[in-house]
Write an enzyme that holds these catalytic residues in place. Sequence first.
Site, PDB file in Angstrom:
ATOM      1  N   LYS A   1      34.586  43.950  66.377  1.00 50.28           N
ATOM      2  CA  LYS A   1      36.099  44.401  65.742  1.00 50.28           C
ATOM      3  C   LYS A   1      36.714  44.941  67.240  1.00 50.28           C
ATOM      4  O   LYS A   1      37.112  46.109  67.453  1.00 50.28           O
ATOM      5  CB  LYS A   1      36.358  45.429  64.798  1.00 50.28           C
ATOM      6  CG  LYS A   1      37.633  45.387  64.154  1.00 50.28           C
ATOM      7  CD  LYS A   1      37.437  46.079  62.823  1.00 50.28           C
ATOM      8  CE  LYS A   1      38.658  46.488  62.223  1.00 50.28           C
ATOM      9  NZ  LYS A   1      39.569  45.623  61.798  1.00 50.28           N
TER      10      LYS A   1
HETATM   11  N1  PMP Z   1      38.961  40.000  59.422  1.00 51.30           N
HETATM   12  C1  PMP Z   1      39.949  40.825  59.967  1.00 51.30           C
HETATM   13  C2  PMP Z   1      40.498  39.988  61.108  1.00 51.30           C
HETATM   14  C3  PMP Z   1      40.136  42.204  59.904  1.00 51.30           C
HETATM   15  O1  PMP Z   1      40.757  42.875  60.924  1.00 51.30           O
HETATM   16  C4  PMP Z   1      39.529  42.693  58.924  1.00 51.30           C
HETATM   17  C5  PMP Z   1      39.873  44.034  58.375  1.00 51.30           C
HETATM   18  N2  PMP Z   1      38.949  45.036  59.190  1.00 51.30           N
HETATM   19  C6  PMP Z   1      38.877  42.022  58.039  1.00 51.30           C
HETATM   20  C7  PMP Z   1      38.558  40.638  58.189  1.00 51.30           C
HETATM   21  C8  PMP Z   1      38.159  42.382  56.612  1.00 51.30           C
HETATM   22  O2  PMP Z   1      37.215  43.507  57.217  1.00 51.30           O
HETATM   23  P1  PMP Z   1      36.724  44.931  56.155  1.00 51.30           P
HETATM   24  O3  PMP Z   1      36.562  44.405  54.985  1.00 51.30           O
HETATM   25  O4  PMP Z   1      35.447  45.313  57.105  1.00 51.30           O
HETATM   26  O5  PMP Z   1      37.614  45.724  56.368  1.00 51.30           O
END
Ligand code: PMP
Length: 295
Positions: free
Chosen positions: A157
């Site tokens: 991330k």
């Molecule tokens: N894809 C992207 C590009 C994101 O920024 C997020 C948010 N973190 C998600 C998917 C979903 O991830 P999560 O469920 O872990 O928040």
Amino acid sequence: MIPFDDRDGLIWLDGQLVPWRQAKLHVLTHGLHYGSGVFEGERVYDGHVFREHDHAIRLQKSAEILDFQIPFSLEQMAQGVQELIQQNNIPNGYLRRLAWRGSEMIGVSAQNTRIHLAMAVWEWPSYFPPELLQQGIRLTTSDWVCPPPNAMPIASKAVGNYMIRTLSKHKAERLGYTDALLLDWRGYLAEATGANLFLLMDGALHTPTPDCFLNGITRQTVMALARRRGIEVVERHIAPSELAKAAEVFLTGTAAEVTPVGRIDDHSFAVGAVTRQLMADYQALVRGGDDALVI
Ligand code: PMP
């Protein structure tokens, strides 16, 4: 709109709680110039961070993929999170952690930079405008695509992965849509700019294989919730033409939670029973503190 650098409260910075407005960094910071940063977005429900441990581990992995280590242990971070929530008195909100390379070196090579970590919490009730949720939000397909895993550190991330997402969302908003849908480099459906995608087709939930975008923690949670309800969940490559066969579509994400989608370009979808059930199940889970659901 109150700017994020001009608020009351405390921010956890490199192990200490500092007054919000003093949580600053220098303009010559590697993370700012070269995108050497990773972050997490988490939600606090009734004083408890949903899946805090999973987010902390993902932050560590994101950093390792960018060739650095978070200089705080899981325990130190968990303790900092609790202090932050209590001291700011935000039992329901959004928590952001960000780790980045500091100012010791400015250049492509950054071997000897110090790693910093900041954590902040604020109130953020709804990611998408709540009035849109009854009908479902509207997405348009972006011109940008999720790159192959050997073109960007897609399992991290990492801040740099968001350049194409900001550009996609800006264009979608200018066109009157709520958000953008990204395809991947092969032309398959991928995800929205900050949330994963699910389609209900013939009674089963189909979701793109996360091989070139984040395998969201909410995505994994919602897959487990669906299976617990006896709904079949299929991870596979999905062509955009298959949107014509989808009865319901929704997004999942920490900020977005479970968000119904009413339209993608020329395709319309109902905010149907399965979406509503999973929205309710997700709220019950996060409020109930049931981190034990196996994902
Ligand atoms: N894809 C992207 C590009 C994101 O920024 C997020 C948010 N973190 C998600 C998917 C979903 O991830 P999560 O469920 O872990 O928040």
